[in-house]
Scaffold this motif. Structure first.
Motif, mmCIF file in Angstrom:
data_model
loop_
_atom_site.group_PDB
_atom_site.id
_atom_site.type_symbol
_atom_site.label_atom_id
_atom_site.label_comp_id
_atom_site.label_asym_id
_atom_site.label_seq_id
_atom_site.Cartn_x
_atom_site.Cartn_y
_atom_site.Cartn_z
ATOM 1 N N PHE A 33 0.825 -1.200 0.000
ATOM 2 C CA PHE A 33 0.000 0.000 0.000
ATOM 3 C C PHE A 33 0.867 1.261 0.000
ATOM 4 O O PHE A 33 0.622 2.199 -0.763
ATOM 5 C CB PHE A 33 -0.936 -0.019 1.211
ATOM 6 N N LEU A 34 1.891 1.280 0.849
ATOM 7 C CA LEU A 34 2.800 2.427 0.869
ATOM 8 C C LEU A 34 3.509 2.599 -0.477
ATOM 9 O O LEU A 34 3.730 3.721 -0.932
ATOM 10 C CB LEU A 34 3.834 2.272 1.994
ATOM 11 N N SER A 35 3.847 1.504 -1.113
ATOM 12 C CA SER A 35 4.489 1.555 -2.422
ATOM 13 C C SER A 35 3.558 2.173 -3.458
ATOM 14 O O SER A 35 3.987 2.976 -4.295
ATOM 15 C CB SER A 35 4.897 0.153 -2.852
ATOM 16 N N LEU A 36 2.286 1.821 -3.422
ATOM 17 C CA LEU A 36 1.320 2.391 -4.355
ATOM 18 C C LEU A 36 1.129 3.885 -4.116
ATOM 19 O O LEU A 36 1.008 4.670 -5.073
ATOM 20 C CB LEU A 36 -0.023 1.664 -4.242
ATOM 21 N N ILE A 37 1.110 4.300 -2.853
ATOM 22 C CA ILE A 37 0.987 5.723 -2.549
ATOM 23 C C ILE A 37 2.203 6.480 -3.082
ATOM 24 O O ILE A 37 2.079 7.542 -3.689
ATOM 25 C CB ILE A 37 0.824 5.940 -1.028
#
Length: 80
Positions: A37-41
């Motif tokens: 999720f952090l990577s997508l953000i």
């Protein structure tokens, strides 16, 4: 002494049960999903900043290109 010679003073270590392993696995899955999720953000932020153009080339891709070039050069040498 009160200890019998055949008894050892070691602690018994219990093995993890299937439920314990399932709890650990689900915790690791949640942790992995959180980092995804952090990577997508972060990818969204980079896309907004650069206007959709990403000039960052992952080092893994660069290394694989170098290996492919080396393999091509080896096969060219072996041909008569």
């Amino acid at each position: 002494m009160a200890d019998k010679p055949n008894q050892s003073n070691t602690l018994e270590i219990e093995e993890l049960s299937a439920e314990d392993l399932a709890i650990i696995a689900s915790g690791l899955t949640v942790l992995g999903d959180f980092f995804a999720f952090l990577s997508l953000i972060k990818a969204r932020e980079v896309t907004k900043e650069t206007g959709g153009v990403n000039e960052i080339i992952p080092t893994l891709l660069i290394q694989s290109r170098k290996k492919a070039l080396k393999r091509k050069s080896r096969s060219a040498r072996s041909r008569p």
